[in-house]
Design an enzyme around this catalytic site. Structure first.
Site, short mmCIF file in Angstrom:
data_model
loop_
_atom_site.label_atom_id
_atom_site.label_comp_id
_atom_site.label_asym_id
_atom_site.label_seq_id
_atom_site.Cartn_x
_atom_site.Cartn_y
_atom_site.Cartn_z
N GLU A 56 9.21 7.89 -11.02
CA GLU A 56 9.46 6.55 -10.49
C GLU A 56 8.17 5.87 -10.06
OE1 GLU A 56 13.78 7.48 -8.44
OE2 GLU A 56 11.98 8.09 -7.38
N ASP A 229 19.11 10.66 -3.92
CA ASP A 229 18.19 9.53 -4.01
C ASP A 229 17.97 9.04 -5.43
OD1 ASP A 229 16.75 11.66 -4.94
OD2 ASP A 229 15.02 11.36 -3.64
#
Ligand SMILES: NC(=O)c1ccc[n+]([C@@H]2O[C@H](COP(=O)([O-])OP(=O)(O)OC[C@H]3O[C@@H](n4cnc5c(N)ncnc54)[C@H](O)[C@@H]3O)[C@@H](O)[C@H]2O)c1
Length: 365
Positions: A56, A229
């Site tokens: 990410e 998450d």
């Protein structure tokens, strides 16, 4: 020149200040930044998913500084001798775009995640909280346990992990770092959670897991849900969020809808962005029987705060090295000349080193 902060630099900052002071300083930085939430240009992070993990990029900026973090999440990485979560990132000057700091963020992420949990729990957990269940005893867990012990007065932690070796490691590390903290090993999650004031879930699995079921939740608990998450990766029974007298707080709602426990909820399910509580626009806990949930996924602003803190502490301690990650040129329009000049300098320097080695070898023989 850009300041380079390595894992050694960050370890020296922590050795100098101690973790309790790092948590405390970082909570101050986080609160200052969350209180001016609307100053920031915010976006949900971009994620590249694979069957085994995710990589990410997390950017955020105000009108003075820009930051980004590169971070991965690969729950099976221990099989390669690598951590589940590894990260680095940068701060840049918005006025010029010049990267000012390039830093490790793996250790810093563990500190910032624990400090963010504290920022939330200060306003969401009962003030008389003394016992915390800690489910998932991997890389993040010591930081969570120590932050709650030093910052919120947690006196007992109850540990559970499906991997007993992870719990052995956590118990041994806590005995060394905080011998006064009572550490209890639980037989399973239900036993760890029973009667706890705070429940921290920080497990890693690339699937929708039910670490905590609705039946385990007791009135007055604060749930610090850290491990779920990314899409398809959650920890809580959805019935926990919809139970009566229960309120859910998130970091940046558009990102949490995709990545958090909120994945299971309808689009109109009511949550509170936590910055509103910090800014005095929304209430935290309102009663001793209320159940509060901090559905943490990790937001770029927390890394912005953490990068600012390590930059400032490194500067005070004169740590870090200068690096030309972007070229520093006498004539900023002559990139070609700089390239050729750098090549020439490197060749000359390389030749000098070879000559010195040859001379030393000749003397030795
Ligand atoms: N919210 C945030 O800001 C944030 C920040 C950092 C990490 N994380 C997430 O937190 C999680 C943990 O990170 P880590 O670095 O500690 O990972 P880790 O791999 O070092 O530790 C995770 C632990 O969870 C345990 N576990 C897995 N399934 C379990 C289960 N069903 N019951 C009990 N234990 C179980 C594993 O055995 C392992 O020891 C990851 O999912 C990571 O992505 C979130």
């Amino acid at each position: 020149m850009t300041t380079l902060l390595t894992t050694h630099d960050v370890a020296r900052i922590v050795a100098t200040h101690g973790l309790p002071r790092m948590f405390s300083r970082l909570v101050d930085y986080l609160e200052a930044d969350f209180a001016r939430w609307n100053d920031f240009d915010k976006t949900a992070r971009t994620a590249a998913h694979s069957d085994v993990g995710v990589i990410e990029l997390m950017p955020v900026a105000d009108d003075r500084e820009y930051s980004f973090k590169f971070v991965n999440g690969h729950p099976g990485n221990y099989r390669h001798g690598l951590s589940t979560v590894m990260a680095f990132g940068a701060l840049a000057d918005v006025e010029t775009g010049m990267p000012t700091v390039l830093s490790e963020l793996t250790m810093t992420t563990a500190i910032r995640t624990a400090a963010t949990s504290i920022m939330a729990a200060k306003r969401l957990a009962r003030k008389d909280s003394k016992v915390m269940a800690l489910i998932g005893n991997g890389a993040q867990s010591e930081f969570q346990a120590l932050a709650f012990h030093h910052m919120l007065g947690i006196a007992e932690v109850r540990l559970y992990d499906v991997d007993p070796a992870a719990t052995d490691k956590l118990a041994a590390n806590l005995a060394g770092a905080a011998p006064e903290l009572r550490v209890v090993r639980a037989a399973d999650t239900a036993a760890a959670v029973r009667g706890a004031d705070i429940v921290t879930t920080v497990t890693a699995d690339k699937k929708n897991a039910t670490i905590l079921t609705a039946g385990m939740v007791e009135p007055g608990m604060h749930i610090n849900a850290v491990g779920g998450d990314c899409p398809g990766k959650t920890e809580l029974d959805p019935a926990i969020l919809t139970a009566p007298n229960t309120r859910t707080y998130v970091e940046f709602e558009p990102q949490s809808r995709i990545e958090g426990e909120l994945q299971h909820m309808a689009a109109d399910f009511q949550v509170t962005e936590f910055w509103r509580v910090v800014a005095g626009e929304a209430r935290g806990r309102t009663g001793n029987d209320e159940v509060t949930i901090f559905d943490s996924v990790g937001f770029a602003l927390e890394d912005y705060s953490a990068l600012r803190l390590v930059r400032d502490l490194a500067s005070e301690l004169k740590l870090g090295s200068k690096t030309d990650i972007v070229p520093v040129m006498a004539d900023p329009k002559d990139l070609f000349g700089h390239l050729v000049g750098t090549q020439a300098r490197d060749v000359t320097q390389g030749q000098r080193i070879l000559d010195a080695v040859a001379t030393a070898a000749a003397v030795a023989s």
